[in-house]
Design a protein around this motif. Sequence first.
Motif, PDB file in Angstrom:
ATOM      1  N   PHE A 148       1.069  -1.337  -0.043  1.00 46.07           N
ATOM      2  CA  PHE A 148      -0.054  -0.195   0.151  1.00 46.07           C
ATOM      3  C   PHE A 148       0.840   1.429   0.035  1.00 46.07           C
ATOM      4  O   PHE A 148       0.848   2.192  -0.788  1.00 46.07           O
ATOM      5  N   ASP A 149       1.835   1.434   0.411  1.00 47.73           N
ATOM      6  CA  ASP A 149       2.744   2.460   0.940  1.00 47.73           C
ATOM      7  C   ASP A 149       3.809   2.544  -0.669  1.00 47.73           C
ATOM      8  O   ASP A 149       3.464   3.971  -1.134  1.00 47.73           O
ATOM      9  N   PHE A 150       3.874   0.946  -1.198  1.00 45.26           N
ATOM     10  CA  PHE A 150       4.719   1.769  -2.582  1.00 45.26           C
ATOM     11  C   PHE A 150       3.606   2.444  -3.543  1.00 45.26           C
ATOM     12  O   PHE A 150       4.333   2.888  -3.903  1.00 45.26           O
ATOM     13  N   ALA A 151       1.927   2.190  -3.501  1.00 50.33           N
ATOM     14  CA  ALA A 151       0.855   2.651  -4.744  1.00 50.33           C
ATOM     15  C   ALA A 151       1.158   4.053  -4.259  1.00 50.33           C
ATOM     16  O   ALA A 151       1.257   4.623  -4.634  1.00 50.33           O
ATOM     17  N   CYS A 152       0.571   4.651  -2.599  1.00 44.09           N
ATOM     18  CA  CYS A 152       1.059   6.256  -2.691  1.00 44.09           C
ATOM     19  C   CYS A 152       1.834   6.424  -3.310  1.00 44.09           C
ATOM     20  O   CYS A 152       1.607   7.968  -4.229  1.00 44.09           O
ATOM     21  N   VAL A 153       3.336   5.824  -2.641  1.00 44.22           N
ATOM     22  CA  VAL A 153       4.414   7.242  -3.651  1.00 44.22           C
ATOM     23  C   VAL A 153       4.107   6.877  -5.555  1.00 44.22           C
ATOM     24  O   VAL A 153       4.907   7.360  -5.566  1.00 44.22           O
ATOM     25  N   VAL A 154       3.446   5.839  -5.419  1.00 44.84           N
ATOM     26  CA  VAL A 154       3.830   5.705  -6.843  1.00 44.84           C
ATOM     27  C   VAL A 154       2.595   6.166  -7.459  1.00 44.84           C
ATOM     28  O   VAL A 154       3.011   7.208  -8.689  1.00 44.84           O
ATOM     29  N   TYR A 155       1.796   6.287  -7.300  1.00 41.40           N
ATOM     30  CA  TYR A 155       0.551   8.016  -6.356  1.00 41.40           C
ATOM     31  C   TYR A 155       0.908   9.141  -7.134  1.00 41.40           C
ATOM     32  O   TYR A 155       0.735  10.462  -7.906  1.00 41.40           O
ATOM     33  N   ILE A 192      11.905  -4.085 -15.793  1.00 38.34           N
ATOM     34  CA  ILE A 192      11.256  -5.119 -14.966  1.00 38.34           C
ATOM     35  C   ILE A 192      12.525  -5.139 -13.750  1.00 38.34           C
ATOM     36  O   ILE A 192      11.748  -6.186 -12.691  1.00 38.34           O
ATOM     37  N   ASP A 193      13.165  -5.106 -14.167  1.00 41.55           N
ATOM     38  CA  ASP A 193      14.071  -4.804 -12.098  1.00 41.55           C
ATOM     39  C   ASP A 193      13.129  -3.996 -11.670  1.00 41.55           C
ATOM     40  O   ASP A 193      13.492  -4.125  -9.590  1.00 41.55           O
ATOM     41  N   LEU A 194      12.976  -3.171 -11.140  1.00 42.69           N
ATOM     42  CA  LEU A 194      11.869  -2.176 -10.424  1.00 42.69           C
ATOM     43  C   LEU A 194      11.379  -3.198  -9.751  1.00 42.69           C
ATOM     44  O   LEU A 194      11.180  -3.031  -8.547  1.00 42.69           O
ATOM     45  N   ALA A 195      10.682  -4.037 -10.528  1.00 40.08           N
ATOM     46  CA  ALA A 195       9.821  -5.215  -8.885  1.00 40.08           C
ATOM     47  C   ALA A 195      10.877  -5.713  -8.334  1.00 40.08           C
ATOM     48  O   ALA A 195      10.957  -6.359  -7.000  1.00 40.08           O
ATOM     49  N   MET A 226       2.233  -4.401 -11.732  1.00 38.97           N
ATOM     50  CA  MET A 226       0.871  -4.157 -11.393  1.00 38.97           C
ATOM     51  C   MET A 226      -0.108  -2.828 -11.258  1.00 38.97           C
ATOM     52  O   MET A 226      -0.058  -1.660 -11.920  1.00 38.97           O
ATOM     53  N   ILE A 227       0.850  -2.586  -9.889  1.00 38.11           N
ATOM     54  CA  ILE A 227       0.726  -0.824  -9.195  1.00 38.11           C
ATOM     55  C   ILE A 227       1.804  -0.570 -10.367  1.00 38.11           C
ATOM     56  O   ILE A 227       0.582   1.107 -10.486  1.00 38.11           O
ATOM     57  N   ARG A 228       2.551  -0.484 -10.866  1.00 41.83           N
ATOM     58  CA  ARG A 228       3.678  -0.062 -11.079  1.00 41.83           C
ATOM     59  C   ARG A 228       2.629   0.527 -12.881  1.00 41.83           C
ATOM     60  O   ARG A 228       2.809   1.986 -13.593  1.00 41.83           O
ATOM     61  N   ASP A 229       1.995  -0.105 -13.421  1.00 39.53           N
ATOM     62  CA  ASP A 229       1.317   0.061 -14.639  1.00 39.53           C
ATOM     63  C   ASP A 229      -0.017   1.249 -14.605  1.00 39.53           C
ATOM     64  O   ASP A 229      -0.952   0.559 -15.776  1.00 39.53           O
ATOM     65  N   LEU A 230      -0.262   0.863 -13.531  1.00 38.77           N
ATOM     66  CA  LEU A 230      -1.605   0.809 -13.402  1.00 38.77           C
ATOM     67  C   LEU A 230      -2.084   2.489 -13.757  1.00 38.77           C
ATOM     68  O   LEU A 230      -0.767   3.598 -13.203  1.00 38.77           O
ATOM     69  N   ASP A 231      -3.412   3.551 -13.866  1.00 43.74           N
ATOM     70  CA  ASP A 231      -2.876   5.049 -14.283  1.00 43.74           C
ATOM     71  C   ASP A 231      -3.402   5.417 -13.223  1.00 43.74           C
ATOM     72  O   ASP A 231      -4.020   4.881 -12.310  1.00 43.74           O
ATOM     73  N   PRO A 232      -2.701   6.461 -12.825  1.00 38.93           N
ATOM     74  CA  PRO A 232      -2.938   7.208 -11.485  1.00 38.93           C
ATOM     75  C   PRO A 232      -4.004   8.012 -11.591  1.00 38.93           C
ATOM     76  O   PRO A 232      -4.513   8.275  -9.745  1.00 38.93           O
ATOM     77  N   TYR A 233      -4.924   8.575 -12.323  1.00 38.98           N
ATOM     78  CA  TYR A 233      -6.776   9.036 -12.141  1.00 38.98           C
ATOM     79  C   TYR A 233      -6.961   7.926 -12.085  1.00 38.98           C
ATOM     80  O   TYR A 233      -8.491   8.301 -12.124  1.00 38.98           O
ATOM     81  N   THR A 234      -7.521   7.087 -12.499  1.00 38.17           N
ATOM     82  CA  THR A 234      -8.615   6.374 -13.107  1.00 38.17           C
ATOM     83  C   THR A 234      -8.314   5.002 -13.288  1.00 38.17           C
ATOM     84  O   THR A 234      -9.522   4.390 -13.046  1.00 38.17           O
ATOM     85  N   GLU A 235      -6.930   4.334 -12.451  1.00 36.62           N
ATOM     86  CA  GLU A 235      -7.030   2.555 -12.105  1.00 36.62           C
ATOM     87  C   GLU A 235      -6.466   3.295 -10.778  1.00 36.62           C
ATOM     88  O   GLU A 235      -6.748   2.455  -9.324  1.00 36.62           O
ATOM     89  N   LEU A 236      -5.392   3.993 -10.077  1.00 35.15           N
ATOM     90  CA  LEU A 236      -4.842   3.245  -9.061  1.00 35.15           C
ATOM     91  C   LEU A 236      -5.382   3.935  -7.979  1.00 35.15           C
ATOM     92  O   LEU A 236      -5.380   2.762  -7.097  1.00 35.15           O
ATOM     93  N   PRO A 237      -5.688   4.986  -7.655  1.00 36.08           N
ATOM     94  CA  PRO A 237      -6.542   5.096  -7.114  1.00 36.08           C
ATOM     95  C   PRO A 237      -7.858   4.222  -6.351  1.00 36.08           C
ATOM     96  O   PRO A 237      -8.172   4.310  -5.050  1.00 36.08           O
TER      97      PRO A 237
END
Length: 372
Positions: A148-155, A192-195, A226-237
């Motif tokens: 969740f924290d990682f997703a927030c940082v990505v957002y 691919i190395d990010l994950a 999956m988190i990296r590839d989500l659109d920050p406006y329409t998908e990730l939230p």
Amino acid sequence: MDFLTQLGRATDPTGGGTLSKGWPALSLFTDRYKLIRSFVTCLNDDPAPGRPVFLLGDGGVGKSLLLRYFRRYCCKRLTSDNWSWLQSREDVDFCVQMQDVEGADALPVALLDFDMPPRGEDRPQEAFSALLMLRRELVRYGLRFPLFDFACVVYLLKTSALTPERVRALLPTDDLDLLVESIKIITEVPGIDLAKAVLSLFSKHLSVRFTLYAQARNLTTADVEMIRDLDPYTELPDRLPELFAKDLSAAVAGTTAPKRVVLLFDTHEAFWGHQRALPDVVVFQRDEWVRSLLSHLSASKGVVVVLAGPIGPAGASWGAFGATLSTSISSIISPARTLIDSSSGPESTMRRFGGLSSGTRVLQKIRFIPSI
């Protein structure tokens, strides 16, 4: 000092407030002993209920008072001997003894009031902010939310809102170094190395806890990608409630984890304010993230959720999830001067915001009733 007086002083020592707060509440607060007992039972009986409890009643009748009493005095896990002894007590003595019981573990608890006015980054009706408010309460008990924290940082990064100061304000934690390194990985490690780098970072900072977390979460590199590839406006939230719920469920899955985590939600009706003639699509959207969070927590046997509001979970706005709930509460207080029957108000309005079954009284003595 009797229990009623203790309740009032513990909640509002100034004596001010509405009928449900302070000294006026002392003469009106009725039949709360069985409800307190039922809540404590959810925390100490095994298995845990696994589904939310709904605390129903019109505004001002005492739901907020009761939730705060739960948080202050009831979020404890007793030893088996003490729990067996306490269960043998009558309701009033049960509640009094619960306040000062010895040998109990304090359980992680967070309370979110949807009617709280927005203050800075704290906006309790918005998913991103509200989930971070819950997180801030729970990390004090040692719980962690890596994905969740990682997703927030990505957002924050993808919406150009990422600064070290904002990360510290939104995600205060002992693991700040982990978050800072996460930012560095996201901005510097390609493809691919990010994950793999993110999971390696989790393992480095969480040590043994990461192994338990990864097992409970069934965590793979695909989750990070999956988190990296989500659109920050329409998908990730829209995915944040699910990510938070799954991290929290994983946190209570280990043998050394707290036996329960308590989430208390107040003033559910604040999502709609005084507006009643709203299109269905607006009604559904306002609290959609809450329904998503609860639906993903419903499979967890260690998270106890109490949601307070005037209307229960039945009805279209809760979809199929409303029909899966095992327990609800019909109401909480029955002072004569505020007793209201469902027939005295627009029935269509009640059903529009979740609905009450035909003939259900809005305010009456507390009782737990099985949902449909």
